[in-house]
Design a protein around this motif. Structure first.
Motif, PDB file in Angstrom:
ATOM      1  N   SER A  32       8.525 -60.609  33.302  1.00  0.00           N
ATOM      2  CA  SER A  32       8.686 -61.898  33.985  1.00  0.00           C
ATOM      3  C   SER A  32       7.374 -62.587  34.334  1.00  0.00           C
ATOM      4  O   SER A  32       7.396 -63.677  34.900  1.00  0.00           O
ATOM      5  CB  SER A  32       9.516 -61.702  35.256  1.00  0.00           C
ATOM      6  N   GLY A  33       6.240 -61.969  34.022  1.00  0.00           N
ATOM      7  CA  GLY A  33       4.967 -62.611  34.330  1.00  0.00           C
ATOM      8  C   GLY A  33       3.783 -61.889  33.710  1.00  0.00           C
ATOM      9  O   GLY A  33       3.910 -60.802  33.155  1.00  0.00           O
ATOM     10  N   ALA A  34       2.625 -62.534  33.820  1.00  0.00           N
ATOM     11  CA  ALA A  34       1.393 -61.959  33.283  1.00  0.00           C
ATOM     12  C   ALA A  34       1.027 -60.691  34.048  1.00  0.00           C
ATOM     13  O   ALA A  34       1.302 -60.567  35.239  1.00  0.00           O
ATOM     14  CB  ALA A  34       0.264 -62.973  33.370  1.00  0.00           C
ATOM     15  N   GLY A  35       0.415 -59.743  33.357  1.00  0.00           N
ATOM     16  CA  GLY A  35      -0.011 -58.495  33.979  1.00  0.00           C
ATOM     17  C   GLY A  35       1.021 -57.387  33.913  1.00  0.00           C
ATOM     18  O   GLY A  35       0.757 -56.269  34.339  1.00  0.00           O
ATOM     19  N   GLU A  36       2.193 -57.665  33.380  1.00  0.00           N
ATOM     20  CA  GLU A  36       3.233 -56.639  33.255  1.00  0.00           C
ATOM     21  C   GLU A  36       3.185 -56.030  31.852  1.00  0.00           C
ATOM     22  O   GLU A  36       2.684 -56.642  30.917  1.00  0.00           O
ATOM     23  CB  GLU A  36       4.615 -57.246  33.491  1.00  0.00           C
ATOM     24  N   SER A  37       3.711 -54.818  31.734  1.00  0.00           N
ATOM     25  CA  SER A  37       3.761 -54.172  30.412  1.00  0.00           C
ATOM     26  C   SER A  37       5.086 -53.436  30.248  1.00  0.00           C
ATOM     27  O   SER A  37       5.773 -53.143  31.221  1.00  0.00           O
ATOM     28  CB  SER A  37       2.595 -53.202  30.232  1.00  0.00           C
ATOM     29  N   VAL A  38       5.401 -53.159  28.994  1.00  0.00           N
ATOM     30  CA  VAL A  38       6.642 -52.463  28.664  1.00  0.00           C
ATOM     31  C   VAL A  38       6.345 -51.478  27.530  1.00  0.00           C
ATOM     32  O   VAL A  38       5.552 -51.768  26.636  1.00  0.00           O
ATOM     33  CB  VAL A  38       7.760 -53.468  28.280  1.00  0.00           C
ATOM     34  N   SER A  39       6.954 -50.290  27.589  1.00  0.00           N
ATOM     35  CA  SER A  39       6.765 -49.263  26.564  1.00  0.00           C
ATOM     36  C   SER A  39       7.796 -49.447  25.455  1.00  0.00           C
ATOM     37  O   SER A  39       8.995 -49.511  25.717  1.00  0.00           O
ATOM     38  CB  SER A  39       6.906 -47.869  27.170  1.00  0.00           C
ATOM     39  N   LEU A  40       7.289 -49.517  24.212  1.00  0.00           N
ATOM     40  CA  LEU A  40       8.154 -49.785  23.063  1.00  0.00           C
ATOM     41  C   LEU A  40       7.911 -48.776  21.947  1.00  0.00           C
ATOM     42  O   LEU A  40       6.977 -47.986  22.014  1.00  0.00           O
ATOM     43  CB  LEU A  40       7.864 -51.197  22.519  1.00  0.00           C
ATOM     44  N   MET A  41       8.751 -48.848  20.920  1.00  0.00           N
ATOM     45  CA  MET A  41       8.538 -48.068  19.704  1.00  0.00           C
ATOM     46  C   MET A  41       9.023 -48.866  18.509  1.00  0.00           C
ATOM     47  O   MET A  41       9.963 -49.652  18.606  1.00  0.00           O
ATOM     48  CB  MET A  41       9.231 -46.711  19.782  1.00  0.00           C
ATOM     49  N   ALA A  42       8.320 -48.687  17.401  1.00  0.00           N
ATOM     50  CA  ALA A  42       8.677 -49.326  16.144  1.00  0.00           C
ATOM     51  C   ALA A  42       9.007 -48.218  15.147  1.00  0.00           C
ATOM     52  O   ALA A  42       8.196 -47.324  14.929  1.00  0.00           O
ATOM     53  CB  ALA A  42       7.524 -50.174  15.636  1.00  0.00           C
ATOM     54  N   SER A  43      10.202 -48.265  14.556  1.00  0.00           N
ATOM     55  CA  SER A  43      10.653 -47.212  13.655  1.00  0.00           C
ATOM     56  C   SER A  43      11.085 -47.800  12.327  1.00  0.00           C
ATOM     57  O   SER A  43      11.534 -48.938  12.255  1.00  0.00           O
ATOM     58  CB  SER A  43      11.835 -46.455  14.261  1.00  0.00           C
ATOM     59  N   GLY A  44      10.971 -46.993  11.296  1.00  0.00           N
ATOM     60  CA  GLY A  44      11.414 -47.400   9.974  1.00  0.00           C
ATOM     61  C   GLY A  44      11.489 -46.200   9.055  1.00  0.00           C
ATOM     62  O   GLY A  44      11.299 -45.060   9.476  1.00  0.00           O
ATOM     63  N   THR A  45      11.748 -46.471   7.775  1.00  0.00           N
ATOM     64  CA  THR A  45      11.828 -45.423   6.765  1.00  0.00           C
ATOM     65  C   THR A  45      11.065 -45.873   5.535  1.00  0.00           C
ATOM     66  O   THR A  45      11.201 -47.020   5.100  1.00  0.00           O
ATOM     67  CB  THR A  45      13.299 -45.139   6.387  1.00  0.00           C
ATOM     68  N   TYR A  46      10.241 -44.970   4.986  1.00  0.00           N
ATOM     69  CA  TYR A  46       9.490 -45.256   3.772  1.00  0.00           C
ATOM     70  C   TYR A  46       9.545 -44.038   2.868  1.00  0.00           C
ATOM     71  O   TYR A  46       9.235 -42.922   3.303  1.00  0.00           O
ATOM     72  CB  TYR A  46       8.041 -45.612   4.108  1.00  0.00           C
TER      73      TYR A  46
END
Length: 155
Positions: free
Chosen positions: A127-141
């Motif tokens: 909701s504002g500057a200075g915040e962070s969120v933990s994510l992941m990017a997944s795929g198959t190759y």
């Protein structure tokens, strides 16, 4: 009687050595088939020197960053004049998710191996500057799955 006690002692010593095998305490891992870099809004790619890199994007209506997927051609790894070549991997679907597994979006890499992420900040719960969120990017190759963990920070 002495011979029997020696045999029993040797058997016990042998069993104690055999019982020293300990299961590996680490998680089984498979080497990723690709190199995945997270590219911030300024075009700077994650260094790969940390397991959980942070990529930043200017806080506004939408976030703007990319996920770059490269295949490493190690054919010339022993030739110091050539080294390892990075080849962009096009047309791979990347699932962008929260760390708990909740889906955010599915994006596809372009000819340069980059999947652009332009999603409203509200989709990330930021909701504002200075915040962070933990994510992941997944795929198959090449029939092998991969996942890149990272954090997205608003600036």
């Amino acid at each position: 009687m002495k011979n029997i006690s020696k045999i029993v002692l040797m058997l016990l010593a042998g069993l104690s050595f055999a019982a020293c095998e300990v299961d590996d305490p680490f998680v089984d891992r498979v080497v990723s088939p690709v190199l995945v870099q997270v590219v911030d809004s300024d075009g700077g790619a994650s260094s790969g020197l940390s397991t959980d890199p942070t990529v930043s994007s200017v806080f506004g209506e939408s976030t703007d960053f990319g996920i770059q997927v490269l295949e490493l051609d190690k054919t010339n790894i022993l030739d110091y004049t050539k080294g390892i070549d990075s080849i962009a991997v096009a047309a791979i679907e990347i699932s962008l998710k929260f760390r708990d597994g909740a889906d955010i979006s599915t994006i596809t890499t372009d000819a340069d191996g980059v999947a652009k992420v332009i999603i409203p900040w509200s989709s990330f719960g930021v909701s504002g500057a200075g915040e962070s969120v933990s994510l992941m990017a997944s795929g198959t190759y090449k029939d092998q799955s991969f996942t890149k963990l990272f954090k997205l920070a608003s600036k």
